[in-house]
Write an enzyme that holds these catalytic residues in place. Structure first.
Site, PDB file in Angstrom:
ATOM      1  CE  LYS A 243       1.413  -9.378  -6.122  1.00 17.88           C
ATOM      2  NZ  LYS A 243       0.265  -9.677  -5.296  1.00 17.88           N
TER       3      LYS A 243
ATOM      4  CG  ASP B  43      -6.584 -10.443  -5.181  1.00 19.71           C
ATOM      5  OD1 ASP B  43      -5.768 -10.902  -4.349  1.00 19.71           O
ATOM      6  OD2 ASP B  43      -6.799  -9.231  -5.296  1.00 19.71           O
TER       7      ASP B  43
ATOM      8  CG  HIS C 164      -5.025  -8.130  -8.692  1.00 19.74           C
ATOM      9  ND1 HIS C 164      -4.359  -6.961  -8.995  1.00 19.74           N
ATOM     10  CD2 HIS C 164      -4.458  -8.580  -7.556  1.00 19.74           C
ATOM     11  CE1 HIS C 164      -3.441  -6.752  -8.072  1.00 19.74           C
ATOM     12  NE2 HIS C 164      -3.476  -7.721  -7.186  1.00 19.74           N
TER      13      HIS C 164
ATOM     14  CG  LEU D 245      -6.973  -1.645  -2.857  1.00 13.94           C
ATOM     15  CD1 LEU D 245      -5.968  -1.322  -1.767  1.00 13.94           C
ATOM     16  CD2 LEU D 245      -7.297  -0.399  -3.683  1.00 13.94           C
TER      17      LEU D 245
ATOM     18  CG  ASN E 271      -0.456 -10.243   1.111  1.00 15.21           C
ATOM     19  OD1 ASN E 271      -0.723 -11.426   0.947  1.00 15.21           O
ATOM     20  ND2 ASN E 271      -1.377  -9.296   1.050  1.00 15.21           N
TER      21      ASN E 271
ATOM     22  CG  HIS F 144      -4.351 -12.859  -0.696  1.00  9.28           C
ATOM     23  ND1 HIS F 144      -3.175 -12.202  -0.424  1.00  9.28           N
ATOM     24  CD2 HIS F 144      -4.795 -12.359  -1.882  1.00  9.28           C
ATOM     25  CE1 HIS F 144      -2.923 -11.331  -1.393  1.00  9.28           C
ATOM     26  NE2 HIS F 144      -3.891 -11.412  -2.290  1.00  9.28           N
TER      27      HIS F 144
HETATM   28  O1  DOR Z   1      -8.094  -6.370  -2.307  1.00  9.60           O
HETATM   29  C1  DOR Z   1      -6.988  -6.827  -2.066  1.00  9.60           C
HETATM   30  N1  DOR Z   1      -6.754  -7.579  -0.965  1.00  9.60           N
HETATM   31  N2  DOR Z   1      -5.986  -6.541  -2.898  1.00  9.60           N
HETATM   32  C2  DOR Z   1      -4.726  -6.881  -2.613  1.00  9.60           C
HETATM   33  O2  DOR Z   1      -3.866  -6.538  -3.363  1.00  9.60           O
HETATM   34  C3  DOR Z   1      -4.392  -7.566  -1.352  1.00  9.60           C
HETATM   35  C4  DOR Z   1      -5.514  -8.272  -0.799  1.00  9.60           C
HETATM   36  C5  DOR Z   1      -5.313  -8.706   0.648  1.00  9.60           C
HETATM   37  O3  DOR Z   1      -4.267  -9.272   0.947  1.00  9.60           O
HETATM   38  O4  DOR Z   1      -6.209  -8.489   1.455  1.00  9.60           O
HETATM   39 ZN    ZN Z   2      -3.799 -10.443  -4.072  1.00 14.51          ZN
END
Ligand code: DOR
Ligand code: ZN
Length: 341
Positions: free
Chosen positions: A97, A245, A172, A217, A42, A16
């Site tokens: 995704k 991740d 993940h 997550l 995202n 990210h």
């Molecule tokens: O822990 C997480 N953070 N899991 C995800 O799926 C998204 C991510 C986020 O974009 O902060």
């Molecule tokens: Zn992710």
């Protein structure tokens, strides 16, 4: 005892980078270690079209690093077959995704009916464009520790069966069930493994006081699952490869009555994986996991540049300054034994 490690430059197959000022901050950390990364879509305005992905790509490239962002599209029910074709032709988009709606950060535009996406999966299969899945059901009634397993049973098994030539990355993974699922699936199915899911169990999140910086997550699971993830990472099986991740949130947003999910590991990512592999007498397998299996799965050339790590104790900073706030890195304050040189 090995004191030096030369790796082909690794790829982070799940990252990210965000947008705005924080993008520059986190990109520097990743670009200093990795040649490429699969960049998650995202954003606040999700990257749902080829045009948006192209403009995001150019913003990232604009920082001038020797780093290639591998872009992704955010799957929505309004994605058209035409757009999937265009994505493949773009040559900068490497996957689509799937976020079940509401499952995690910025997922509200995600999919509420996975079954209604089957025609899109078919088009992706036809165009050989991988499907990247956040593999958890988002039904709030389902226990958070069971959401990944239920996703396999309710959806993933069927998707794999219906689309045998569709490349799928189960992102993940956090359970033994997922490790077993991927191992038993065809060669079209692979998984990314994060440092936190290989190193920590839910005790590291909840025992002796809540640790919001270990909250991510999919949520950390029982130790039996953590061990299975670790074993998969060091197994030498090409279906399992590096994807951090790394997901930055401000310290104030993590240490809150409703804290955000995400672990920021990008600052020391490759060092963390070196730590994991070394601790488990598997340093010799790190290079394939970090620099080969992911590239091969995505059909990308393997990186030829090298990076060097040395055995050297150093403490992960307690916090990283960002504007008038802070970001707390993964394992803040702890000592690790490998350092990039
Ligand atoms: O822990 C997480 N953070 N899991 C995800 O799926 C998204 C991510 C986020 O974009 O902060
Ligand atoms: Zn992710």
């Amino acid at each position: 005892m090995k004191n030096e490690l030369i790796l082909n430059k690794p790829d982070d197959m799940h990252l990210h980078l965000r947008e705005g000022e924080i993008l520059g901050f986190v990109l520097k950390d990743t670009a200093s270690q990795f040649a490429r990364a699969i960049v998650m879509p995202n954003l606040n305005t999700p990257v749902t079209t080829v045009a948006l992905a192209k403009s995001y790509y150019h913003v990232i490239k604009g920082y001038g690093y020797n780093f290639e962002p591998l872009m992704t599209l955010y799957l929505t029910n309004s994605l058209s077959k035409e757009e999937i074709k265009k994505a493949k032709e773009s040559e900068i988009i490497h996957g689509i995704k799937l976020y079940p709606s509401g499952v995690t950060t910025n997922s509200k535009s995600g999919i509420s009916s996975i079954d209604s996406c089957f025609n899109l999966f078919e088009e992706m299969e036809k165009n050989d464009l991988p499907l990247l899945v956040h593999g958890e059901v988002s039904d709030p009634k389902v226990d958070i520790f069971d959401r990944e397993k239920m996703f396999i049973d309710k959806y993933l098994t069927r998707i794999c069966k219906n689309f045998p030539s569709l490349r799928i990355v189960f992102e993940h993974i956090s359970t033994k069930d997922s490790v077993e699922f991927v191992m038993n699936a065809s060669s079209m199915v692979a998984a990314t493994i994060t440092p936190q899911h290989a190193m920590l169990s839910r005790n590291d999140l909840l025992s002796g006081g809540i640790k919001p910086h270990n909250y991510c997550l999919p949520i950390l699971k029982r130790e039996i699952h953590q061990k299975a993830i670790l074993e998969a990472a060091i197994s030498g099986n090409s279906k399992f490869f590096l994807g951090t991740d790394s997901a930055p949130h401000l310290k104030s947003e993590k240490e809150s009555s409703c804290g955000c999910a995400g672990v920021y590991s990008a600052r020391t990512a490759i060092e963390l994986y070196a730590e994991i592999f070394d601790k488990n007498d598997s340093l010799g397998k790190l290079s394939d996991f970090s620099s080969k299996f992911g590239a091969d799965f995505y059909g990308l050339p393997r990186n030829q540049d090298k990076i060097r790590l040395i055995r050297k104790d150093h403490e992960i900073p307690h916090q990283l300054e960002f504007k008038n706030n802070h970001i707390t890195p993964f394992l803040a304050g702890q000592t690790i034994h490998w350092q990039i040189s």
